[in-house]
Design a protein around this motif. Sequence first.
Motif, PDB file in Angstrom:
ATOM      1  N   GLN A  47       0.853  -1.257   0.123  1.00 24.86           N
ATOM      2  CA  GLN A  47      -0.013  -0.139   0.008  1.00 24.86           C
ATOM      3  C   GLN A  47       0.845   1.305   0.122  1.00 24.86           C
ATOM      4  OE1 GLN A  47      -2.617  -0.309   3.250  1.00 24.86           O
ATOM      5  NE2 GLN A  47      -3.921  -1.639   2.327  1.00 24.86           N
ATOM      6  N   VAL A  48       2.071   1.148   0.606  1.00 19.84           N
ATOM      7  CA  VAL A  48       3.001   2.359   0.417  1.00 19.84           C
ATOM      8  C   VAL A  48       3.722   2.186  -0.677  1.00 19.84           C
ATOM      9  CG1 VAL A  48       2.565   2.976   2.835  1.00 19.84           C
ATOM     10  CG2 VAL A  48       4.434   1.314   2.327  1.00 19.84           C
ATOM     11  N   GLY A  49       3.941   1.421  -1.627  1.00 19.50           N
ATOM     12  CA  GLY A  49       4.914   1.218  -2.818  1.00 19.50           C
ATOM     13  C   GLY A  49       5.825   0.121  -2.642  1.00 19.50           C
ATOM     14  N   LEU A  50       6.760  -0.113  -3.473  1.00 19.87           N
ATOM     15  CA  LEU A  50       7.445  -1.239  -3.558  1.00 19.87           C
ATOM     16  C   LEU A  50       8.441  -1.526  -2.339  1.00 19.87           C
ATOM     17  CD1 LEU A  50       8.691  -1.182  -7.487  1.00 19.87           C
ATOM     18  CD2 LEU A  50       7.119  -3.050  -6.160  1.00 19.87           C
ATOM     19  N   ARG A  51       8.144  -2.740  -1.908  1.00 22.90           N
ATOM     20  CA  ARG A  51       9.110  -3.109  -0.666  1.00 22.90           C
ATOM     21  C   ARG A  51      10.049  -3.991  -0.818  1.00 22.90           C
ATOM     22  NH1 ARG A  51       8.514   1.571  -0.046  1.00 22.90           N
ATOM     23  NH2 ARG A  51       7.446   2.606   1.571  1.00 22.90           N
ATOM     24  N   ASN A  52      11.130  -4.190  -0.254  1.00 24.29           N
ATOM     25  CA  ASN A  52      12.224  -5.192  -0.326  1.00 24.29           C
ATOM     26  C   ASN A  52      12.362  -5.958   0.990  1.00 24.29           C
ATOM     27  OD1 ASN A  52      15.584  -5.967  -0.463  1.00 24.29           O
ATOM     28  ND2 ASN A  52      14.452  -6.749  -2.127  1.00 24.29           N
ATOM     29  N   ASP A  53      12.161  -7.155   0.883  1.00 20.70           N
ATOM     30  CA  ASP A  53      12.208  -8.115   2.145  1.00 20.70           C
ATOM     31  C   ASP A  53      13.713  -7.647   2.801  1.00 20.70           C
ATOM     32  OD1 ASP A  53       9.963  -8.977   2.297  1.00 20.70           O
ATOM     33  OD2 ASP A  53      10.361 -11.044   1.464  1.00 20.70           O
ATOM     34  N   ASP A  54      14.817  -7.755   1.872  1.00 24.16           N
ATOM     35  CA  ASP A  54      16.199  -7.535   2.555  1.00 24.16           C
ATOM     36  C   ASP A  54      16.469  -6.297   2.997  1.00 24.16           C
ATOM     37  OD1 ASP A  54      16.808 -10.176   1.423  1.00 24.16           O
ATOM     38  OD2 ASP A  54      17.744  -9.499  -0.215  1.00 24.16           O
ATOM     39  N   ALA A  55      16.190  -5.273   2.619  1.00 22.71           N
ATOM     40  CA  ALA A  55      16.166  -3.888   2.810  1.00 22.71           C
ATOM     41  C   ALA A  55      15.329  -3.684   4.320  1.00 22.71           C
ATOM     42  CB  ALA A  55      15.577  -2.878   2.133  1.00 22.71           C
ATOM     43  N   GLN A  56      14.218  -4.437   4.387  1.00 21.67           N
ATOM     44  CA  GLN A  56      13.448  -4.366   5.713  1.00 21.67           C
ATOM     45  C   GLN A  56      14.021  -5.109   6.857  1.00 21.67           C
ATOM     46  OE1 GLN A  56       9.513  -5.428   3.986  1.00 21.67           O
ATOM     47  NE2 GLN A  56       8.648  -3.520   4.331  1.00 21.67           N
ATOM     48  N   THR A  57      14.571  -6.409   6.568  1.00 22.35           N
ATOM     49  CA  THR A  57      15.594  -7.043   7.501  1.00 22.35           C
ATOM     50  C   THR A  57      16.504  -6.089   7.989  1.00 22.35           C
ATOM     51  OG1 THR A  57      14.789  -9.125   6.301  1.00 22.35           O
ATOM     52  CG2 THR A  57      16.780  -9.113   7.606  1.00 22.35           C
ATOM     53  N   LEU A  58      17.282  -5.383   7.226  1.00 19.37           N
ATOM     54  CA  LEU A  58      18.505  -4.384   7.426  1.00 19.37           C
ATOM     55  C   LEU A  58      18.021  -3.267   8.522  1.00 19.37           C
ATOM     56  CD1 LEU A  58      20.294  -4.345   4.371  1.00 19.37           C
ATOM     57  CD2 LEU A  58      21.239  -5.635   6.266  1.00 19.37           C
ATOM     58  N   MET A  59      16.866  -2.787   8.045  1.00 17.28           N
ATOM     59  CA  MET A  59      16.037  -1.721   8.846  1.00 17.28           C
ATOM     60  C   MET A  59      15.805  -2.359  10.129  1.00 17.28           C
ATOM     61  SD  MET A  59      13.745   0.271   5.944  1.00 17.28           S
ATOM     62  CE  MET A  59      13.311   1.404   6.948  1.00 17.28           C
ATOM     63  N   ALA A  60      15.309  -3.592  10.285  1.00 18.53           N
ATOM     64  CA  ALA A  60      14.790  -4.147  11.478  1.00 18.53           C
ATOM     65  C   ALA A  60      16.136  -4.166  12.767  1.00 18.53           C
ATOM     66  CB  ALA A  60      14.192  -5.232  11.422  1.00 18.53           C
ATOM     67  N   GLN A  61      17.346  -3.978  12.076  1.00 16.57           N
ATOM     68  CA  GLN A  61      18.450  -4.053  12.912  1.00 16.57           C
ATOM     69  C   GLN A  61      19.276  -3.022  13.041  1.00 16.57           C
ATOM     70  OE1 GLN A  61      18.968  -6.935  14.668  1.00 16.57           O
ATOM     71  NE2 GLN A  61      17.327  -8.079  13.631  1.00 16.57           N
ATOM     72  N   SER A  62      18.761  -2.018  12.582  1.00 17.45           N
ATOM     73  CA  SER A  62      19.300  -0.439  12.576  1.00 17.45           C
ATOM     74  C   SER A  62      18.423   0.173  13.734  1.00 17.45           C
ATOM     75  CB  SER A  62      19.109   0.219  11.336  1.00 17.45           C
ATOM     76  OG  SER A  62      19.667  -0.599  10.054  1.00 17.45           O
ATOM     77  N   THR A  63      19.440   0.901  14.625  1.00 14.87           N
ATOM     78  CA  THR A  63      19.001   1.834  15.384  1.00 14.87           C
ATOM     79  C   THR A  63      18.548   3.134  14.902  1.00 14.87           C
ATOM     80  OG1 THR A  63      21.004   2.567  16.186  1.00 14.87           O
ATOM     81  CG2 THR A  63      20.414   0.491  17.251  1.00 14.87           C
ATOM     82  N   GLN A  64      18.915   3.504  14.067  1.00 16.59           N
ATOM     83  CA  GLN A  64      18.731   4.820  13.432  1.00 16.59           C
ATOM     84  C   GLN A  64      17.469   4.747  12.503  1.00 16.59           C
ATOM     85  OE1 GLN A  64      21.909   6.745  11.288  1.00 16.59           O
ATOM     86  NE2 GLN A  64      22.886   7.365  13.168  1.00 16.59           N
ATOM     87  N   ALA A  65      16.250   5.376  12.882  1.00 16.70           N
ATOM     88  CA  ALA A  65      15.315   5.271  12.414  1.00 16.70           C
ATOM     89  C   ALA A  65      15.208   6.203  10.961  1.00 16.70           C
ATOM     90  CB  ALA A  65      14.124   5.838  13.098  1.00 16.70           C
ATOM     91  N   LEU A  66      15.261   5.341   9.927  1.00 16.48           N
ATOM     92  CA  LEU A  66      15.244   6.315   8.675  1.00 16.48           C
ATOM     93  C   LEU A  66      14.118   5.863   7.724  1.00 16.48           C
ATOM     94  CD1 LEU A  66      19.014   5.806   7.839  1.00 16.48           C
ATOM     95  CD2 LEU A  66      18.023   7.668   8.414  1.00 16.48           C
ATOM     96  N   PRO A  67      13.589   6.756   6.849  1.00 14.51           N
ATOM     97  CA  PRO A  67      12.581   6.182   5.964  1.00 14.51           C
ATOM     98  C   PRO A  67      12.986   5.047   4.936  1.00 14.51           C
ATOM     99  CG  PRO A  67      13.101   8.896   5.801  1.00 14.51           C
ATOM    100  CD  PRO A  67      14.105   7.986   6.753  1.00 14.51           C
ATOM    101  N   TYR A  68      12.045   4.312   4.659  1.00 12.09           N
ATOM    102  CA  TYR A  68      12.444   3.443   3.634  1.00 12.09           C
ATOM    103  C   TYR A  68      13.175   3.921   2.428  1.00 12.09           C
ATOM    104  CZ  TYR A  68      12.264  -0.730   0.757  1.00 12.09           C
ATOM    105  OH  TYR A  68      12.566  -1.802  -0.188  1.00 12.09           O
ATOM    106  N   GLU A  69      12.495   4.818   1.855  1.00 12.41           N
ATOM    107  CA  GLU A  69      13.205   5.427   0.561  1.00 12.41           C
ATOM    108  C   GLU A  69      14.731   5.686   0.653  1.00 12.41           C
ATOM    109  OE1 GLU A  69       8.832   5.525   0.272  1.00 12.41           O
ATOM    110  OE2 GLU A  69      10.190   6.391   1.807  1.00 12.41           O
TER     111      GLU A  69
END
Length: 226
Positions: A47-69
């Motif tokens: 619903q918010v556009g194209l999303r990649n599982d690998d990118a989201q996996t990396l984001m889940a282990q990042s303490t810095q909250a950054l927009p997906y884009e």
Amino acid sequence: MNHYFVTGTDTDVGKTQVASALLHLAVKQGLSTAASKPVAAGCDMTQVGLRNDDAQTLMAQSTQALPYETVNPVALAPPIAPHIAAQQAGIELSVASLLPRVQQVLAGQADFAVVEGAGGWRVPLSETQTLADLAQALRLPVILVVGIRLGCISHALLTAEAIERDGLTLAGWVANIIDPDSACIADNIATLKRRLSAPCLGEVPFLPEPNAALIAHYLSLPEVAS
């Protein structure tokens, strides 16, 4: 600050799993973390556009909250070579367009950050550039994920040679067992330890249900980051 470019001997060798585990390990050691996945092919429409599982996996282990884009500026739907997927989508990939997006992530000054490539070292961005050119522009030390299976010795040695020929430092490598039925696994890893100049950061056994916390148990951070 310790920032690294993570590459692999090929596609599907566990780059994302290892990169996310390194981030997890860094957090356990009290470090702030961030990640960049500049180009990702094989994305799902949401619903918010194209999303990649690998990118989201990396984001889940990042303490810095950054927009997906910011983490994944180029998301492509087909699970094919990025330059072909980009051509089909009418997108022109280049180091010049990707470099500032990655630098935006690194500018957050996380203690430990990873920039994950796609596929192997020489994956094309265009007719004239590859992801190796992006790594060169970033001047980051490289962590190599070696998928332990038949043929891995040659793939690993050739990749290490290419990294060093491109003027970058191989900071370490990870032996990730992706074929548990492969012959002479221990001997293959021992051969790589003798022939690769960089330290082995860990040997990850074949795990039916891998996750960052589990894989992190088998890894160590590069020496300068520990």
